[in-house]
Design a protein around this motif. Structure first.
Motif, PDB file in Angstrom:
ATOM      1  N   THR A  70       0.817  -1.205   0.000  1.00  0.00           N
ATOM      2  CA  THR A  70       0.000   0.000   0.000  1.00  0.00           C
ATOM      3  C   THR A  70       0.859   1.267   0.000  1.00  0.00           C
ATOM      4  O   THR A  70       0.347   2.361  -0.201  1.00  0.00           O
ATOM      5  CB  THR A  70      -0.978  -0.023   1.190  1.00  0.00           C
ATOM      6  OG1 THR A  70      -0.339  -0.629   2.320  1.00  0.00           O
ATOM      7  CG2 THR A  70      -2.201  -0.847   0.849  1.00  0.00           C
ATOM      8  N   ALA A  71       2.184   1.109   0.179  1.00  0.00           N
ATOM      9  CA  ALA A  71       3.071   2.267   0.114  1.00  0.00           C
ATOM     10  C   ALA A  71       3.699   2.417  -1.266  1.00  0.00           C
ATOM     11  O   ALA A  71       4.469   3.339  -1.496  1.00  0.00           O
ATOM     12  CB  ALA A  71       4.172   2.131   1.170  1.00  0.00           C
ATOM     13  N   LEU A  72       3.363   1.523  -2.201  1.00  0.00           N
ATOM     14  CA  LEU A  72       4.015   1.530  -3.515  1.00  0.00           C
ATOM     15  C   LEU A  72       3.165   2.233  -4.565  1.00  0.00           C
ATOM     16  O   LEU A  72       1.947   2.301  -4.453  1.00  0.00           O
ATOM     17  CB  LEU A  72       4.258   0.091  -3.991  1.00  0.00           C
ATOM     18  CG  LEU A  72       5.115  -0.809  -3.105  1.00  0.00           C
ATOM     19  CD1 LEU A  72       5.270  -2.178  -3.765  1.00  0.00           C
ATOM     20  CD2 LEU A  72       6.472  -0.187  -2.842  1.00  0.00           C
ATOM     21  N   SER A  73       3.836   2.699  -5.614  1.00  0.00           N
ATOM     22  CA  SER A  73       3.124   3.236  -6.777  1.00  0.00           C
ATOM     23  C   SER A  73       2.550   2.067  -7.572  1.00  0.00           C
ATOM     24  O   SER A  73       2.997   0.925  -7.408  1.00  0.00           O
ATOM     25  CB  SER A  73       4.109   4.014  -7.656  1.00  0.00           C
ATOM     26  OG  SER A  73       5.000   3.094  -8.269  1.00  0.00           O
ATOM     27  N   PRO A  74       1.568   2.329  -8.438  1.00  0.00           N
ATOM     28  CA  PRO A  74       1.028   1.254  -9.274  1.00  0.00           C
ATOM     29  C   PRO A  74       2.121   0.519 -10.053  1.00  0.00           C
ATOM     30  O   PRO A  74       2.078  -0.713 -10.184  1.00  0.00           O
ATOM     31  CB  PRO A  74       0.059   1.986 -10.210  1.00  0.00           C
ATOM     32  CG  PRO A  74      -0.399   3.172  -9.419  1.00  0.00           C
ATOM     33  CD  PRO A  74       0.802   3.588  -8.598  1.00  0.00           C
ATOM     34  N   ASP A  75       3.101   1.234 -10.573  1.00  0.00           N
ATOM     35  CA  ASP A  75       4.190   0.589 -11.325  1.00  0.00           C
ATOM     36  C   ASP A  75       5.009  -0.342 -10.437  1.00  0.00           C
ATOM     37  O   ASP A  75       5.377  -1.449 -10.841  1.00  0.00           O
ATOM     38  CB  ASP A  75       5.146   1.644 -11.901  1.00  0.00           C
ATOM     39  CG  ASP A  75       4.612   2.225 -13.194  1.00  0.00           C
ATOM     40  OD1 ASP A  75       3.521   1.779 -13.628  1.00  0.00           O
ATOM     41  OD2 ASP A  75       5.275   3.121 -13.751  1.00  0.00           O
ATOM     42  N   GLN A  76       5.288   0.136  -9.223  1.00  0.00           N
ATOM     43  CA  GLN A  76       6.064  -0.703  -8.299  1.00  0.00           C
ATOM     44  C   GLN A  76       5.266  -1.950  -7.908  1.00  0.00           C
ATOM     45  O   GLN A  76       5.819  -3.037  -7.779  1.00  0.00           O
ATOM     46  CB  GLN A  76       6.433   0.101  -7.047  1.00  0.00           C
ATOM     47  CG  GLN A  76       7.466   1.190  -7.316  1.00  0.00           C
ATOM     48  CD  GLN A  76       7.638   2.121  -6.115  1.00  0.00           C
ATOM     49  OE1 GLN A  76       6.657   2.500  -5.460  1.00  0.00           O
ATOM     50  NE2 GLN A  76       8.871   2.492  -5.823  1.00  0.00           N
ATOM     51  N   ARG A  77       3.957  -1.757  -7.719  1.00  0.00           N
ATOM     52  CA  ARG A  77       3.107  -2.922  -7.388  1.00  0.00           C
ATOM     53  C   ARG A  77       3.094  -3.926  -8.539  1.00  0.00           C
ATOM     54  O   ARG A  77       3.120  -5.129  -8.327  1.00  0.00           O
ATOM     55  CB  ARG A  77       1.670  -2.479  -7.079  1.00  0.00           C
ATOM     56  CG  ARG A  77       1.493  -1.802  -5.744  1.00  0.00           C
ATOM     57  CD  ARG A  77       0.065  -1.986  -5.229  1.00  0.00           C
ATOM     58  NE  ARG A  77      -0.935  -1.685  -6.237  1.00  0.00           N
ATOM     59  CZ  ARG A  77      -1.506  -0.494  -6.416  1.00  0.00           C
ATOM     60  NH1 ARG A  77      -1.157   0.522  -5.639  1.00  0.00           N
ATOM     61  NH2 ARG A  77      -2.406  -0.314  -7.352  1.00  0.00           N
ATOM     62  N   ALA A  78       3.065  -3.407  -9.765  1.00  0.00           N
ATOM     63  CA  ALA A  78       3.058  -4.305 -10.927  1.00  0.00           C
ATOM     64  C   ALA A  78       4.335  -5.144 -10.947  1.00  0.00           C
ATOM     65  O   ALA A  78       4.309  -6.334 -11.282  1.00  0.00           O
ATOM     66  CB  ALA A  78       2.920  -3.494 -12.220  1.00  0.00           C
ATOM     67  N   LYS A  79       5.436  -4.525 -10.558  1.00  0.00           N
ATOM     68  CA  LYS A  79       6.708  -5.242 -10.538  1.00  0.00           C
ATOM     69  C   LYS A  79       6.689  -6.352  -9.478  1.00  0.00           C
ATOM     70  O   LYS A  79       7.145  -7.466  -9.718  1.00  0.00           O
ATOM     71  CB  LYS A  79       7.832  -4.241 -10.251  1.00  0.00           C
ATOM     72  CG  LYS A  79       9.186  -4.741 -10.637  1.00  0.00           C
ATOM     73  CD  LYS A  79      10.192  -3.607 -10.639  1.00  0.00           C
ATOM     74  CE  LYS A  79      11.599  -4.170 -10.642  1.00  0.00           C
ATOM     75  NZ  LYS A  79      12.586  -3.206 -10.219  1.00  0.00           N
ATOM     76  N   VAL A  80       6.143  -6.020  -8.305  1.00  0.00           N
ATOM     77  CA  VAL A  80       6.030  -7.026  -7.241  1.00  0.00           C
ATOM     78  C   VAL A  80       5.155  -8.185  -7.711  1.00  0.00           C
ATOM     79  O   VAL A  80       5.474  -9.360  -7.500  1.00  0.00           O
ATOM     80  CB  VAL A  80       5.445  -6.406  -5.949  1.00  0.00           C
ATOM     81  CG1 VAL A  80       5.088  -7.489  -4.936  1.00  0.00           C
ATOM     82  CG2 VAL A  80       6.430  -5.411  -5.343  1.00  0.00           C
ATOM     83  N   ARG A  81       4.051  -7.852  -8.402  1.00  0.00           N
ATOM     84  CA  ARG A  81       3.162  -8.922  -8.893  1.00  0.00           C
ATOM     85  C   ARG A  81       3.901  -9.839  -9.855  1.00  0.00           C
ATOM     86  O   ARG A  81       3.799 -11.051  -9.778  1.00  0.00           O
ATOM     87  CB  ARG A  81       1.950  -8.323  -9.611  1.00  0.00           C
ATOM     88  CG  ARG A  81       0.916  -7.727  -8.691  1.00  0.00           C
ATOM     89  CD  ARG A  81      -0.446  -7.671  -9.363  1.00  0.00           C
ATOM     90  NE  ARG A  81      -0.429  -6.926 -10.620  1.00  0.00           N
ATOM     91  CZ  ARG A  81      -0.522  -5.598 -10.721  1.00  0.00           C
ATOM     92  NH1 ARG A  81      -0.641  -4.861  -9.630  1.00  0.00           N
ATOM     93  NH2 ARG A  81      -0.501  -4.996 -11.896  1.00  0.00           N
ATOM     94  N   LEU A  82       4.662  -9.242 -10.751  1.00  0.00           N
ATOM     95  CA  LEU A  82       5.386 -10.021 -11.756  1.00  0.00           C
ATOM     96  C   LEU A  82       6.405 -10.945 -11.098  1.00  0.00           C
ATOM     97  O   LEU A  82       6.587 -12.084 -11.509  1.00  0.00           O
ATOM     98  CB  LEU A  82       6.089  -9.045 -12.715  1.00  0.00           C
ATOM     99  CG  LEU A  82       6.415  -9.526 -14.113  1.00  0.00           C
ATOM    100  CD1 LEU A  82       5.140  -9.937 -14.843  1.00  0.00           C
ATOM    101  CD2 LEU A  82       7.110  -8.393 -14.880  1.00  0.00           C
ATOM    102  N   GLN A  83       7.069 -10.416 -10.051  1.00  0.00           N
ATOM    103  CA  GLN A  83       8.185 -11.172  -9.472  1.00  0.00           C
ATOM    104  C   GLN A  83       7.774 -12.120  -8.362  1.00  0.00           C
ATOM    105  O   GLN A  83       8.428 -13.123  -8.137  1.00  0.00           O
ATOM    106  CB  GLN A  83       9.233 -10.186  -8.925  1.00  0.00           C
ATOM    107  CG  GLN A  83       9.917  -9.424 -10.033  1.00  0.00           C
ATOM    108  CD  GLN A  83      10.859  -8.355  -9.505  1.00  0.00           C
ATOM    109  OE1 GLN A  83      10.792  -7.985  -8.321  1.00  0.00           O
ATOM    110  NE2 GLN A  83      11.716  -7.853 -10.367  1.00  0.00           N
TER     111      GLN A  83
END
Ligand code: ATP
Ligand code: MG
Length: 228
Positions: A70-83
């Motif tokens: 919840t502290a991440l930007s949408p782009d950062q969240r997308a990266k976490v989802r991918l990894q």
């Protein structure tokens, strides 16, 4: 010993006037298989989308594998989802005309692996899911159960910390459903992958270590004890 991989606190989420989540606290232990049950429209998919960082809650926080989503930007969240996250849905996530191998290799290619390494891994995961002899077939020409095994292989090929499955066998008959779930549970137990599994079906939930029930955007119901 408790080792939470997901800690969600005070989650709320509204869509216009609809309060989909009204204050959910939930902890998922590493390696646990958690079933999320509850009536249609109760907020199960919304909860899982918040836990997986697909959407942001209006308030509350989600810490996944040490990262506050919840502290991440949408782009950062997308990266976490991918990894770190794998997804399996009821249907519609595979490219029907590519081979099973190409479908499963895709997330690895997106992560920058070579075609050769990606194919080797893809074939190994298809094999683990009992599809060793179907690697060159396209999901469009497979049975529903076989196609869901391909979807599971694709979700696991990146070795995610958590697999989220939203009614993964909802479109299958009960015999195929049991065989697909059995195969999925075997590989996640082997690999120690944490699973959050949405289901309407008590027989499916019986595969889990614990179940929680979502009603009207709140958790309710019986909680089995957390596994040791
Ligand atoms: N993107 C959206 N826009 C508007 N309303 C939404 C949206 N997503 C969910 N909702 C509403 O939020 C509530 C919870 O929906 P959700 O999809 O989480 O339920 P569910 O428990 O997954 O249901 P089902 O078992 O039918 O899949 C419902 O009232 C739904 O209509
Ligand atoms: Mg849903």
């Amino acid at each position: 010993m408790a080792d939470p991989i997901i800690t969600a606190t005070g989650l709320t989420k509204s869509f216009g006037p609809t309060q989909a989540l009204r204050g959910i606290d939930l902890t998922v232990e590493r390696g646990e298989v958690l079933a999320v049950m509850g009536p249609s429209g109760s907020g199960k998919s919304t909860l899982v989308h918040c836990l997986a960082g697909v959407i942001s809650p209006d308030s509350g926080s989600v810490v996944l594998d040490g990262t506050d989503l919840t502290a991440l930007s949408p782009d950062q969240r997308a990266k976490v989802r991918l990894q770190r996250i794998g997804f399996v849905f009821q249907f519609g996530q595979l490219l029907p005309d590519l081979t099973a191998t190409d479908n499963v290799a895709l997330p690895l290619l997106m992560a920058g692996r070579s075609r050769r390494a990606a194919n080797t891994q893809a074939i190994a995961w298809l094999d683990r899911l009992g599809l060793g002899d179907q690697a060159d077939k396209s999901p469009g020409s497979m049975s529903g159960g076989q196609a869901q095994r391909v979807a599971i292989a694709r979700a696991l090929v990146t070795r995610p910390a958590v697999l989220f499955a939203d009614e993964p066998t909802g479109s299958l008959d009960s015999v195929s459903s049991e065989s697909v779930l059995g195969a999925m549970l075997e590989v996640v137990r082997e690999s120690g992958t944490t699973v959050v599994l949405i289901t309407h079906d008590a027989r499916t939930a019986a595969y889990a270590d614990r179940e929680v029930i979502v009603r009207d955007g709140l958790l309710s119901g019986a909680y089995a004890s957390v596994p040791a």
